[in-house]
Design a protein around this motif. Structure first.
Motif, PDB file in Angstrom:
ATOM      1  N   ALA A   1       0.820  -1.220   0.000  1.00 44.67           N
ATOM      2  CA  ALA A   1       0.000   0.000   0.000  1.00 44.67           C
ATOM      3  C   ALA A   1       0.849   1.263   0.000  1.00 44.67           C
ATOM      4  O   ALA A   1       0.655   2.155  -0.832  1.00 44.67           O
ATOM      5  CB  ALA A   1      -0.969  -0.007   1.178  1.00 44.67           C
ATOM      6  N   GLY A   2       1.779   1.379   0.932  1.00 46.93           N
ATOM      7  CA  GLY A   2       2.619   2.574   1.013  1.00 46.93           C
ATOM      8  C   GLY A   2       3.508   2.752  -0.207  1.00 46.93           C
ATOM      9  O   GLY A   2       3.748   3.869  -0.651  1.00 46.93           O
ATOM     10  N   LYS A   3       3.945   1.656  -0.756  1.00 45.93           N
ATOM     11  CA  LYS A   3       4.829   1.679  -1.926  1.00 45.93           C
ATOM     12  C   LYS A   3       4.144   2.272  -3.160  1.00 45.93           C
ATOM     13  O   LYS A   3       4.780   2.914  -3.983  1.00 45.93           O
ATOM     14  CB  LYS A   3       5.299   0.257  -2.211  1.00 45.93           C
TER      15      LYS A   3
ATOM     16  N   GLY B   1      -8.272   3.526  -3.824  1.00 44.42           N
ATOM     17  CA  GLY B   1      -7.468   4.284  -2.865  1.00 44.42           C
ATOM     18  C   GLY B   1      -6.096   4.731  -3.349  1.00 44.42           C
ATOM     19  O   GLY B   1      -5.237   5.064  -2.538  1.00 44.42           O
ATOM     20  N   LEU B   2      -5.882   4.757  -4.661  1.00 42.17           N
ATOM     21  CA  LEU B   2      -4.601   5.205  -5.219  1.00 42.17           C
ATOM     22  C   LEU B   2      -4.634   6.727  -5.376  1.00 42.17           C
ATOM     23  O   LEU B   2      -4.854   7.263  -6.461  1.00 42.17           O
ATOM     24  CB  LEU B   2      -4.323   4.511  -6.552  1.00 42.17           C
ATOM     25  N   LYS B   3      -4.412   7.414  -4.263  1.00 44.66           N
ATOM     26  CA  LYS B   3      -4.615   8.862  -4.209  1.00 44.66           C
ATOM     27  C   LYS B   3      -3.688   9.653  -5.133  1.00 44.66           C
ATOM     28  O   LYS B   3      -4.142  10.567  -5.813  1.00 44.66           O
ATOM     29  CB  LYS B   3      -4.469   9.349  -2.774  1.00 44.66           C
ATOM     30  N   ASN B   4      -2.399   9.328  -5.137  1.00 43.86           N
ATOM     31  CA  ASN B   4      -1.474  10.095  -5.961  1.00 43.86           C
ATOM     32  C   ASN B   4      -1.771   9.905  -7.444  1.00 43.86           C
ATOM     33  O   ASN B   4      -1.768  10.865  -8.213  1.00 43.86           O
ATOM     34  CB  ASN B   4      -0.027   9.735  -5.636  1.00 43.86           C
ATOM     35  N   LEU B   5      -2.033   8.696  -7.836  1.00 41.19           N
ATOM     36  CA  LEU B   5      -2.368   8.419  -9.232  1.00 41.19           C
ATOM     37  C   LEU B   5      -3.661   9.144  -9.616  1.00 41.19           C
ATOM     38  O   LEU B   5      -3.747   9.743 -10.687  1.00 41.19           O
ATOM     39  CB  LEU B   5      -2.490   6.916  -9.466  1.00 41.19           C
ATOM     40  N   ALA B   6      -4.637   9.118  -8.740  1.00 47.04           N
ATOM     41  CA  ALA B   6      -5.912   9.812  -8.997  1.00 47.04           C
ATOM     42  C   ALA B   6      -5.689  11.321  -9.115  1.00 47.04           C
ATOM     43  O   ALA B   6      -6.280  11.977  -9.979  1.00 47.04           O
ATOM     44  CB  ALA B   6      -6.911   9.511  -7.892  1.00 47.04           C
TER      45      ALA B   6
END
Length: 111
Positions: free
Chosen positions: A7-9, A71-76
């Motif tokens: 998840a963090g990765k 939940g892929l916030k940065n990608l979103a």
């Protein structure tokens, strides 16, 4: 697939993603397993190459929504910026998105 371990990765908000699926880890894993197919990244790449801003916006939106659902916030976030971009700003944003996307796909394939 040990999603919590990566998840963090990959910038995945574990708690938010799990909440979205009502705590059903198997559903989350299923969505992550189909993430690459669900996002149609190649169609976005083609739209960038053809400088089709309407299709770029649609492709980026698709990636943004699929990313939000797992939940892929940065990608979103990056996909959202590309979706709302105008003109020549698309190329640098696309390269940033592509880099983040590949990081996620690679990690998902490794776990």
């Amino acid at each position: 697939m040990n999603v919590k371990a990566i998840a963090g990765k990959i910038g995945l908000d574990w708690e938010e993603a799990l909440e979205y699926y009502g705590g059903d880890i198997s559903m989350l894993k299923e969505k992550l397993a189909s993430f690459e197919d669900d996002t149609s990244f190649d169609a976005l790449r083609k739209a960038i190459e053809e400088k089709d801003s309407e299709m770029v916006a649609k492709g980026a939106h698709k990636i943004k929504k699929a990313s939000e659902k797992v939940g892929l916030k940065n990608l979103a976030r990056i996909a959202g910026e590309l979706e709302n971009s105008k003109g020549l700003k698309e190329t640098p944003l696309f390269l940033e998105l592509e880099k983040e996307y590949q990081k996620v796909i690679t990690a998902l394939k490794e776990c």
